[in-house]
Design a protein around this motif. Structure first.
Motif, PDB file in Angstrom:
ATOM      1  N   LEU A 187       0.834  -1.263   0.027  1.00 21.61           N
ATOM      2  CA  LEU A 187      -0.017   0.041   0.156  1.00 21.61           C
ATOM      3  C   LEU A 187       0.796   1.284  -0.065  1.00 21.61           C
ATOM      4  CD1 LEU A 187      -2.837  -1.093   2.319  1.00 21.61           C
ATOM      5  CD2 LEU A 187      -3.054  -0.820  -0.004  1.00 21.61           C
ATOM      6  N   SER A 188       1.842   1.152   0.634  1.00 24.54           N
ATOM      7  CA  SER A 188       2.789   2.378   0.809  1.00 24.54           C
ATOM      8  C   SER A 188       3.511   2.527  -0.526  1.00 24.54           C
ATOM      9  CB  SER A 188       4.042   2.034   1.851  1.00 24.54           C
ATOM     10  OG  SER A 188       4.945   3.090   2.000  1.00 24.54           O
ATOM     11  N   LEU A 189       3.894   1.343  -1.399  1.00 27.58           N
ATOM     12  CA  LEU A 189       4.437   1.673  -2.561  1.00 27.58           C
ATOM     13  C   LEU A 189       3.442   2.076  -3.532  1.00 27.58           C
ATOM     14  CD1 LEU A 189       6.884   0.913  -4.404  1.00 27.58           C
ATOM     15  CD2 LEU A 189       5.873  -1.482  -4.800  1.00 27.58           C
ATOM     16  N   HIS A 190       2.230   1.661  -3.445  1.00 33.14           N
ATOM     17  CA  HIS A 190       1.256   2.117  -4.327  1.00 33.14           C
ATOM     18  C   HIS A 190       1.076   3.759  -4.292  1.00 33.14           C
ATOM     19  CE1 HIS A 190      -0.784  -2.080  -4.895  1.00 33.14           C
ATOM     20  NE2 HIS A 190       0.374  -1.869  -5.610  1.00 33.14           N
ATOM     21  N   ALA A 191       1.177   3.982  -3.066  1.00 29.88           N
ATOM     22  CA  ALA A 191       1.037   5.451  -2.808  1.00 29.88           C
ATOM     23  C   ALA A 191       2.070   6.132  -3.433  1.00 29.88           C
ATOM     24  CB  ALA A 191       0.661   5.811  -1.141  1.00 29.88           C
ATOM     25  N   ILE A 220       3.923   5.344  -5.951  1.00 29.38           N
ATOM     26  CA  ILE A 220       3.625   5.196  -7.482  1.00 29.38           C
ATOM     27  C   ILE A 220       2.629   6.196  -7.683  1.00 29.38           C
ATOM     28  CG2 ILE A 220       2.861   3.949  -9.319  1.00 29.38           C
ATOM     29  CD1 ILE A 220       3.895   1.397  -7.783  1.00 29.38           C
ATOM     30  N   ALA A 221       1.686   6.339  -6.990  1.00 27.43           N
ATOM     31  CA  ALA A 221       0.839   7.281  -7.444  1.00 27.43           C
ATOM     32  C   ALA A 221       1.379   8.742  -7.500  1.00 27.43           C
ATOM     33  CB  ALA A 221      -0.617   7.312  -6.447  1.00 27.43           C
ATOM     34  N   ASP A 222       2.065   9.092  -6.323  1.00 28.70           N
ATOM     35  CA  ASP A 222       2.722  10.565  -6.237  1.00 28.70           C
ATOM     36  C   ASP A 222       3.428  10.690  -7.442  1.00 28.70           C
ATOM     37  OD1 ASP A 222       1.435  10.973  -3.927  1.00 28.70           O
ATOM     38  OD2 ASP A 222       2.968  10.268  -2.539  1.00 28.70           O
ATOM     39  N   ALA A 223       4.302   9.535  -7.832  1.00 26.11           N
ATOM     40  CA  ALA A 223       5.168   9.677  -8.910  1.00 26.11           C
ATOM     41  C   ALA A 223       4.503   9.997 -10.233  1.00 26.11           C
ATOM     42  CB  ALA A 223       6.195   8.631  -8.974  1.00 26.11           C
ATOM     43  N   HIS A 224       3.482   9.180 -10.402  1.00 22.18           N
ATOM     44  CA  HIS A 224       2.712   9.427 -11.624  1.00 22.18           C
ATOM     45  C   HIS A 224       2.040  10.954 -11.729  1.00 22.18           C
ATOM     46  CE1 HIS A 224      -0.420   8.851 -14.928  1.00 22.18           C
ATOM     47  NE2 HIS A 224      -1.404   9.159 -14.035  1.00 22.18           N
ATOM     48  N   ASN A 225       1.492  11.513 -10.541  1.00 24.71           N
ATOM     49  CA  ASN A 225       0.833  12.772 -10.544  1.00 24.71           C
ATOM     50  C   ASN A 225       2.114  13.949 -10.708  1.00 24.71           C
ATOM     51  OD1 ASN A 225      -1.439  11.778  -9.710  1.00 24.71           O
ATOM     52  ND2 ASN A 225      -1.150  12.038  -7.692  1.00 24.71           N
ATOM     53  N   GLU A 226       3.382  13.522 -10.348  1.00 26.31           N
ATOM     54  CA  GLU A 226       4.423  14.155 -10.465  1.00 26.31           C
ATOM     55  C   GLU A 226       4.960  14.355 -12.048  1.00 26.31           C
ATOM     56  OE1 GLU A 226       9.149  14.908  -8.922  1.00 26.31           O
ATOM     57  OE2 GLU A 226       7.818  13.366  -8.180  1.00 26.31           O
ATOM     58  N   LEU A 227       4.757  13.212 -12.542  1.00 32.92           N
ATOM     59  CA  LEU A 227       5.116  12.975 -13.989  1.00 32.92           C
ATOM     60  C   LEU A 227       4.081  13.834 -15.078  1.00 32.92           C
ATOM     61  CD1 LEU A 227       6.559  11.847 -16.417  1.00 32.92           C
ATOM     62  CD2 LEU A 227       5.081   9.891 -16.235  1.00 32.92           C
ATOM     63  N   LYS A 228       2.981  13.756 -14.464  1.00 30.10           N
ATOM     64  CA  LYS A 228       1.532  14.512 -15.186  1.00 30.10           C
ATOM     65  C   LYS A 228       1.967  16.069 -15.205  1.00 30.10           C
ATOM     66  CE  LYS A 228      -2.111  12.690 -13.345  1.00 30.10           C
ATOM     67  NZ  LYS A 228      -3.530  12.398 -13.425  1.00 30.10           N
ATOM     68  N   ALA A 229       2.548  16.431 -13.848  1.00 29.32           N
ATOM     69  CA  ALA A 229       2.675  17.697 -13.576  1.00 29.32           C
ATOM     70  C   ALA A 229       4.080  18.350 -14.433  1.00 29.32           C
ATOM     71  CB  ALA A 229       3.054  18.032 -12.186  1.00 29.32           C
ATOM     72  N   ASP A 230       4.983  17.327 -14.558  1.00 29.52           N
ATOM     73  CA  ASP A 230       6.224  17.470 -15.462  1.00 29.52           C
ATOM     74  C   ASP A 230       5.538  17.898 -17.061  1.00 29.52           C
ATOM     75  OD1 ASP A 230       7.664  17.661 -13.099  1.00 29.52           O
ATOM     76  OD2 ASP A 230       8.263  15.630 -13.538  1.00 29.52           O
ATOM     77  N   LEU A 231       4.638  17.020 -17.532  1.00 29.59           N
ATOM     78  CA  LEU A 231       4.163  17.209 -18.711  1.00 29.59           C
ATOM     79  C   LEU A 231       3.538  18.359 -18.902  1.00 29.59           C
ATOM     80  CD1 LEU A 231       2.874  13.401 -19.229  1.00 29.59           C
ATOM     81  CD2 LEU A 231       4.888  14.576 -20.241  1.00 29.59           C
ATOM     82  N   ARG A 232       2.393  18.587 -18.060  1.00 31.81           N
ATOM     83  CA  ARG A 232       1.832  19.941 -18.296  1.00 31.81           C
ATOM     84  C   ARG A 232       2.846  21.145 -18.183  1.00 31.81           C
ATOM     85  NH1 ARG A 232      -2.101  17.377 -14.729  1.00 31.81           N
ATOM     86  NH2 ARG A 232      -1.006  18.037 -13.054  1.00 31.81           N
ATOM     87  N   ALA A 233       3.919  21.097 -17.373  1.00 32.59           N
ATOM     88  CA  ALA A 233       4.939  22.267 -17.413  1.00 32.59           C
ATOM     89  C   ALA A 233       5.718  22.258 -18.851  1.00 32.59           C
ATOM     90  CB  ALA A 233       5.782  22.065 -16.157  1.00 32.59           C
ATOM     91  N   ALA A 234       5.903  21.116 -19.068  1.00 32.48           N
ATOM     92  CA  ALA A 234       6.660  20.951 -20.551  1.00 32.48           C
ATOM     93  C   ALA A 234       5.845  21.552 -21.670  1.00 32.48           C
ATOM     94  CB  ALA A 234       7.036  19.646 -20.676  1.00 32.48           C
TER      95      ALA A 234
END
Length: 635
Positions: free
Chosen positions: A384-388, A390-404
């Motif tokens: 569960l901790s790992l899933h959390a 991964i979700a944070d990393a996914h959100n960060e990746l989406k934020a990076d894409l929006r910034a790009a």
């Protein structure tokens, strides 16, 4: 009670095995039905062309057979086989297939009666009606094949690869048969050949030819042997049929060597028909063998389960008294402890001694189970901790894409005036990051620079390459002095482009408002459109190679007038390659007609008309490719 439970448990294993065997047997019949539907679809495609080309000479060497006879017989076989399965859903689908066969038979009989009557209007009306019935039947039969395919295991690579081949055969055959009917009608009509008709045939063949490599690669991922068989048809299409058709189109356009080109093309069509049938047979035989293996394996499992159940039942009957005293009571105590563990009580239980070694082993297994339960509990928390994370990393990746994406959009200028040129734009990305970009900037000496770029592909990779290409193109334009070669600037950009980066198309333009002229270098980009102040429309450029495709490529500089009231439209191919819900592209011809119909309108209204037309066409709400448009208007 315990014996009944044990036998019931074993029986519960045998029943699923029996059902699996029955389902595997049904899949063999369903696969036969799918093959009959494929035969019917291929037959409908051929007969549609035969009806459309009736009166235009022989359909093929040795052409024979009644119209719609092959698909009707295939549908009758499919209906009969599917109806024998007995399931209500199968019977309903079998009735629908039979109804499709009846409708086609009625249409064929009506057409035959009209042809015997000899009345041209009646014949034409019945031909149109039968073609319409074929189109409806083909659409429904495709849906039925999808329904039948959903009953198969799509996770099996063999079935995925074979289904891809079946779909490829349908698409290739549809393109060939439609071109077949069109070209035969044009060849024998005696009327002048229209360029539009020849282009339609060429585009239909080119569209499928462009997808061959992707189809071959995808099939190879699932089934290398099937890919080898499919390659025979694909390679024949690319290297034999397509050149033969291209030769015929050229002969029809020039009026030279038409009969020789026709014979070569007809021979290629006939051979293609044979290859299609060979590949269909291969798909069917391969699929049948696959399902037969599954049926055999299911039968072995069923026999094994039944034999095991019988043996256990016999052993239990002989051992009932010993079980009561030495097993059941110890198991009861162990069961109580298991219930405690299931309820979440992971604390160590009291130590017990059992007479039988098996009971001691069960007690030991129970202790191991408890230890495993403790470990699984810990692993669950860690998971569960790992899933959390991964979700944070996914959100960060989406934020990076929006910034790009913001950085990418910041590169592209806002609409406005640059000197005596007013720029208006329309930009829509298919993904967060786009492969399209553009820029316009003032140059020395009453000159204005403009470029537009379209990087191959979509998504983040294409978007990042477009940023690098934008910077390189802007730098090249800013260094361009009055009278300097625009070709030299583009050639230098191409030579210096890294081979590790994706290639891209580009239109590079210089507008000289003092001389009322413009010049352009086209590197594989769509031809810009020049709307003159007097309402005339012309296309500019000759094509050229994309940047990064060939390091030493040659480019050509195009000179054109650009006076007061003139408008230059530069756009990416996504504007006319947009796909609607039926899988049809917008087409360059439709786009040019749209421009011609709105050439008198203001630039703002013209762009709004284009935007509205694309949004109406792409009714799904999503774009298949990036769309960018720049309108340069001389004020």
């Amino acid at each position: 009670m315990f014996g009944a439970m044990l036998v019931g448990l074993l029986w519960s294993q045998a029943v699923p095995a029996y059902r699996a065997h029955v389902e595997a047997s049904e899949q063999i019949v369903v696969d036969v039905v799918r093959n009959d539907l494929l035969v019917a679809l291929l037959g409908l495609q051929v007969d549609r062309g035969r009806i459309a080309a009736t009166g235009s000479g022989p359909w093929a060497d040795g052409d024979s057979g009644e119209i719609l006879d092959v698909p009707i017989r295939a549908l009758e076989r499919a209906s009969g086989n599917l109806g024998e399965l007995g399931h209500q859903d199968w019977r309903a689908l079998a009735n629908e297939i039979a109804g499709a066969a009846d409708a086609l038979r009625i249409g064929a009989e009506a057409l035959s009666a009209a042809e015997r009557s000899g009345y041209p209007r009646a014949i034409a009306a019945e031909r149109a009606g039968v073609i319409d019935a074929i189109d409806r039947a083909e659409e429904r039969l495709r849906d039925m094949r999808s329904i039948l395919l959903s009953e198969s295991n799509l996770a099996d690579p063999d079935l995925v690869g074979l289904q891809l081949i079946g779909n490829s055969v349908l698409e290739a055959n549809d393109a060939i048969q439609r071109n077949r009917a069109l070209l035969l009608r044009l060849l024998d009509s005696g009327e002048p050949v229209r360029t539009k008709d020849l282009r339609a045939a060429e585009e239909r063949t080119t569209a499928f030819r462009g997808s061959v490599d992707v189809l071959q690669g995808t099939i190879n991922l699932f089934d290398g042997h099937a890919a080898t068989e499919a390659a025979i048809l694909f390679e024949f299409f690319q290297w034999t049929y397509a050149p033969a058709e291209a030769r015929l189109l050229k002969s029809m356009a020039t009026g030279t060597e038409v009969e020789a080109s026709r014979r070569i093309w007809m021979d290629a069509v006939a051979e293609f028909d044979g290859l299609v049938d060979d590949l269909r047979r291969f798909v069917f035989e391969r699929s049948q063998a696959h399902h037969a293996r599954k049926e055999s394996a299911a039968l072995v499992r069923m026999d094994t389960k039944i034999a095991l159940s019988a043996a256990v039942f016999a052993l239990f009957s002989l051992s009932l008294l010993a079980i009561e005293r030495l097993i059941l009571r110890p198991i009861e105590r162990i069961t109580d402890r298991m219930h405690e563990l299931v309820a979440g009580d992971l604390a160590p239980g009291p130590s017990e001694r059992f007479t039988l070694a098996d009971m001691r082993s069960m007690a030991d297994a129970l202790r191991v189970f408890r230890v495993d339960a403790v470990r699984r509990n810990r692993l669950t928390r860690e998971r569960l901790s790992l899933h959390a994370k991964i979700a944070d990393a996914h959100n960060e990746l989406k934020a990076d894409l929006r910034a790009a994406a913001k950085v990418q959009l910041a590169q592209m200028p806002e609409p406005g005036d640059v000197g005596a040129v007013r720029f208006s734009t329309y930009f829509a990305a298919a993904n967060v990051l786009a492969g399209d970009t553009f820029d316009f900037l003032p140059l020395s000496g009453d000159r204005v620079g403009l470029f537009q770029i379209d990087v191959a592909g979509h998504g983040a990779a294409a978007g990042l390459v477009s940023v690098a290409a934008h910077i390189a193109a802007r730098r090249a334009l800013r260094k361009l002095g009055p009278g300097e070669s625009l070709v030299r600037a583009v050639t230098a950009l191409n030579a210096n482009w890294s081979p590790d980066l994706t290639y891209f198309t580009m239109a590079t333009i210089e507008l000289d408002t003092q001389a009322n002229r413009g010049r352009m270098v086209q590197a594989g980009h769509p031809h810009p459109v020049l709307l003159r102040g007097d309402g005339s429309i012309s296309r500019l450029g000759g094509g050229g190679l994309p940047i990064g495709a060939v390091p030493d490529a040659d480019f050509e500089e195009i000179d054109f007038p650009f006076g007061t009231g003139d408008r230059l439209l530069v756009f990416s191919d996504g504007i006319y390659e947009s796909i609607n819900a039926q899988g049809e592209i917008f087409t360059e011809e439709r786009f040019i007609d749209l421009l011609a119909g709105n050439a008198h309108r203001s630039t703002e209204n013209l762009i709004e008309s284009i935007r509205t037309a694309l949004e109406t066409w792409c009714c799904t709400g999503s774009l298949s490719d990036d769309v960018s448009l720049v309108v340069a208007e001389r004020t």
